[in-house]
Design an enzyme around this catalytic site. Sequence first.
Site, PDB file in Angstrom:
ATOM      1  N   ASP A   1      -5.065   5.770  -4.239  1.00  0.00           N
ATOM      2  CA  ASP A   1      -4.983   6.995  -4.740  1.00  0.00           C
ATOM      3  C   ASP A   1      -5.153   7.205  -6.105  1.00  0.00           C
ATOM      4  O   ASP A   1      -5.136   6.096  -6.827  1.00  0.00           O
ATOM      5  CB  ASP A   1      -3.396   7.468  -4.232  1.00  0.00           C
ATOM      6  CG  ASP A   1      -3.328   8.139  -2.880  1.00  0.00           C
ATOM      7  OD1 ASP A   1      -4.554   8.294  -2.231  1.00  0.00           O
ATOM      8  OD2 ASP A   1      -2.311   8.433  -2.087  1.00  0.00           O
TER       9      ASP A   1
ATOM     10  N   GLU B   1      -5.062  20.972   5.463  1.00  0.00           N
ATOM     11  CA  GLU B   1      -4.755  22.505   6.107  1.00  0.00           C
ATOM     12  C   GLU B   1      -3.677  22.383   7.441  1.00  0.00           C
ATOM     13  O   GLU B   1      -3.047  23.365   7.330  1.00  0.00           O
ATOM     14  CB  GLU B   1      -6.030  22.767   7.136  1.00  0.00           C
ATOM     15  CG  GLU B   1      -7.050  22.883   6.021  1.00  0.00           C
ATOM     16  CD  GLU B   1      -8.446  23.518   6.811  1.00  0.00           C
ATOM     17  OE1 GLU B   1      -8.353  23.553   8.135  1.00  0.00           O
ATOM     18  OE2 GLU B   1      -9.336  24.299   6.180  1.00  0.00           O
TER      19      GLU B   1
ATOM     20  N   ASP C   1       0.857  -0.875   0.005  1.00  0.00           N
ATOM     21  CA  ASP C   1      -0.015   0.010  -0.024  1.00  0.00           C
ATOM     22  C   ASP C   1       0.851   1.227  -0.199  1.00  0.00           C
ATOM     23  O   ASP C   1       1.983   1.049   0.479  1.00  0.00           O
ATOM     24  CB  ASP C   1      -0.969  -0.015   1.202  1.00  0.00           C
ATOM     25  CG  ASP C   1      -1.744   1.122   1.295  1.00  0.00           C
ATOM     26  OD1 ASP C   1      -2.486   1.683   0.079  1.00  0.00           O
ATOM     27  OD2 ASP C   1      -2.239   1.608   2.454  1.00  0.00           O
TER      28      ASP C   1
ATOM     29  N   LYS D   1      -8.551  30.497  -0.183  1.00  0.00           N
ATOM     30  CA  LYS D   1      -7.768  29.111  -0.907  1.00  0.00           C
ATOM     31  C   LYS D   1      -8.742  28.242  -1.291  1.00  0.00           C
ATOM     32  O   LYS D   1      -9.812  28.017  -0.603  1.00  0.00           O
ATOM     33  CB  LYS D   1      -7.119  28.654   0.334  1.00  0.00           C
ATOM     34  CG  LYS D   1      -7.646  27.662   1.148  1.00  0.00           C
ATOM     35  CD  LYS D   1      -6.708  26.938   2.183  1.00  0.00           C
ATOM     36  CE  LYS D   1      -7.372  25.740   3.043  1.00  0.00           C
ATOM     37  NZ  LYS D   1      -8.628  25.935   4.028  1.00  0.00           N
TER      38      LYS D   1
ATOM     39  N   ASN E   1      -9.066  -2.234   3.976  1.00  0.00           N
ATOM     40  CA  ASN E   1      -9.178  -2.483   2.805  1.00  0.00           C
ATOM     41  C   ASN E   1      -8.001  -3.439   2.294  1.00  0.00           C
ATOM     42  O   ASN E   1      -8.298  -4.185   1.384  1.00  0.00           O
ATOM     43  CB  ASN E   1      -9.221  -1.318   2.041  1.00  0.00           C
ATOM     44  CG  ASN E   1      -8.075  -0.580   2.073  1.00  0.00           C
ATOM     45  OD1 ASN E   1      -7.646  -0.178   3.173  1.00  0.00           O
ATOM     46  ND2 ASN E   1      -7.447   0.050   1.074  1.00  0.00           N
TER      47      ASN E   1
END
Length: 1002
Positions: free
Chosen positions: A597, A439, A346, A492, A678
């Site tokens: 991703d 953030e 992963d 932003k 997962n």
Amino acid sequence: MSSKDVIIEPKEEEEKVEYHLLSIDETKSLLHTDVTTGLTQDEATERLQRVGANELYGSSGTSTLKVFLSNLFNSMNIVLLIALIVSCCVQDWVEAIVLAVVIVTNTGIGFFQEFKSEKTMEALKKMSSPTARVLRNHEVNVIPCREVVPGDVVYLEEGDVIPADLRLCEAVNLEIDESLLTGESVPAVKQVNKLEVKENEISVGDRTNCAFKNSLATKGRGIGIVIGTGLKTEVGKIAVMLEKSESKSQSGKTPLQKTMDRMMFLLLGIAIILAVVVFAVNKFKITSEVLLYAISLAVAILPEGLPAVVTVTMAVGVRHMAKEKAIIRRLAALEALGQVTDICSDKTGTLTQSKMVVKSCYIGEEDFEVTGVGIIPEGKLMRKAPDSKKYTEEVPLSEINQDSQRLDLASMVCALCSTSSLFYEKEENAWKSIGDPTEIALVVFAQKFGYTKEKISEKYEFIMEHPFDAVVKRMTVIYKNKETGKYLFLSKGAMESELSICNNYMTKDNQIEQIHPDVGKKSKKFMMKFASRGMRVLGLSYAFRDTYDENMTREQAESDLIYLGIIGMYDPPREESAASVRMCQEAGIIVRMATGDHPATAKAIAAEIGIISKENMNKKNVVMVASDFDNMKPEDVDAMTYLPLVIARCTPQTKVTLIEALHRRREKFVAMTGDGVNDAPAIKMADIGIAMGKGGSDVTKQASSITLTDDNFASIVHAIASGRRIFTNIGKFTLHLLSGNVSEVVLLVLGLFFKDQNVSVFPMSPAQILYLNMVTSSPIALALGVEKAAKDVMHHPPRPLSSSLFSFELMLDTVIYGLLMGVLSLVSYIITIIAKNGSDLLTNNVNCNESDGIEEEKCKIGFLARGVAFYVLSLLILVHGFNCRHNRKSGFFTKQKMNKALLFSFILGLILIVPTAYIPVINDKVFKQTYITWQWALIGFSILFFIAFSEVYKAIKRRVWGLDLALIDLEYEDEEDVEEEDLDDDDDDGEIKEIKPNHQVV
């Protein structure tokens, strides 16, 4: 399709309903529910009875008795149990006690090691959210999570654990952390619109209008309709896969276990044959003496100490690996590590730090690089040096900390336009953070240059916040300058969103000019550049205004701003990842990445850490999207020249499919690493499952064979190196034990022909045989089991799966050394008799097999000859320990660093052998031998001859076979370097050839 088909009867077709492709009204109609009233209590009760509780049902768990019996009745113990029963039948209690101790030791260590692990499915059950806020009968009620049913309307707030799979019908700034399912480090931003139909299935990570059981709401609020409960949820599907793969994995054995099983049953067959030979030589007159000799011969061929030595060696390896940050949950996994050919890893939290960090920025028409890692606010802002393409020139703080300048304003946007916080924990001596990872990365960036909310608040007062909105894709805050009274608007968000609300931009010279198309083009150019490197990009803008109206709308506040530029952040690789991947490649191990991703992010990280080389970045199928890979037929996958090195947008099933595809390929032994739920099914199905201990879920840890306490990919490399060392050491002590057993058999079988009045005179007593097997051999074998790893143990490929511990060379060595030691012992036995008794040999030694006293003159010669044979064989076995350290290099004339444990075992063996011949009662009553005088010269000659023969034999092997890296353990500092062929990355058609295990990955 009726409501009953979907809800009431949880049939197979229910799983095919793709709610993310349906509108809210279609979902309500299909599930017969209403978002304003919810279900009635009667409807909810009926559905609960029909579909069952919202729980993840697992297996009943592992039985204590079952674990104990599986360890007791393994192949090794079965053979030893047979020998134990026979020993008891003939009342040979000494031998019976020794065998019982060995069996208890083997069973006990294996049982306690295996039973430490908790039940995998129980960990899944504990993950469930205890309560949920559900709308029923026009009222929002808090009910147990297990009572949630399809069609229920669930209310969500920040911090809630999602109780079931939901189709969202309202989402206000809602962000959900789905990393346990998708592996993505950034929370998913949710919306309510139905998704467009695509040719391929939309992955879990891309279903932005759904929320999934056991994920966490990190921001905002929402309302959702329950579309799946229990095993019908995404995490429930994982539970089903995990339970299916668990039974398969539990029934499987490692190659070493299978080899040991075959060896023990083969030796049992040989022992039976030898027993028949004993009976035949004595004309099948089965007296107690003959039966005792048959048992002794059978025990001689069985390496009683081998199971204990293997188990203890494994246990020592487990303790060693614990120091290396790897907890071994199954002893057998340790030796199997040495055969790993592929590691499917992963990305988030394994190869990367699972912490977003600002890496690059394009501010005021100039691009910069940012140094520093993690959430530690230490780093520098670097620009390109004149006439250079490298970022080597540091931007001084004086240039950054200038009021109303581009870098000053960009830092203020990052510090103030955020709801997250960064602080230093003195007790733990570490930086801590709270809030959204993106953030936090911006806050850390600002604090690197001295901009914190606390410091800025001395000059600026907070006025208003417009939180992030998924529609406009930006967040805006308003502050007031306490000195000038002016208002500062900071925003932003997505780059396109920020450009749409800006009329001006700040130049490199800190001048404000009217925005024009080239500004957007340049920003887009850098955005694509950052994205190609795996970064998430945000745009920054600001404005100073003289007035602010409390009635000002968000649209008014977010208009006529000044564009500053973009900032790029990503989840950086661990510092050790690149080196570890390179080490794996040098060891012939292919590293593959399977992640949830985005493909661009996965591709960039894979390139950065070396999983794929730059020249192969754009080659076909090196990087694949999970939907494409999942939709391929198995035969099409098998027809691929090479399997992908990176698979993005993975689902749990994708990782399982990848492992299945690897298993179908020749000589593939797969390790799977991960941390989220997962990853659990794939970890369970892999040959070696490796979980992350710090950031990993309980489910993943319980499904694994190995757990890394530091979540570091580099620890996997150490574990593999240790596995290779252990397997090599197992070969060393197996050779030592088996060759010792062969020598005993040679002596005992040939000794059958020494008779007195047609009765065989035993050349060795049962006590001597057990002493050789347990006292002389076992400590030496244990010392060989803790030999240190070679410095370049990771510089040669993994051993093939088709290879066996009992290779041709090991079996040849066993026979050669065994015959030599047995013959030397037998010759010493014969010479001693001839010197005392002339050609009569053992005349007048009848019944000395069970004689209790050396005072009987007729047994004196036999006892003396036994003593000489016993001493020769014992000392040869001790010396042979040094010989077994290397199969082709000298064990005596070498620069090899001394094994202190082996030296200690050798000295201990010399000391312990003295009482057997020189202390009264012990010598004649127990061992049935007597003290030795001039025969020491004979013993010394035998040892010297053995050493000389061993050196000549190894020299011949070196001449014929050379120093093959695949067959020997590299222990020497002066070891010659062996060159390997270079692999061409490309073939004629431009595709990558199948990667060979002893070469670097494409």
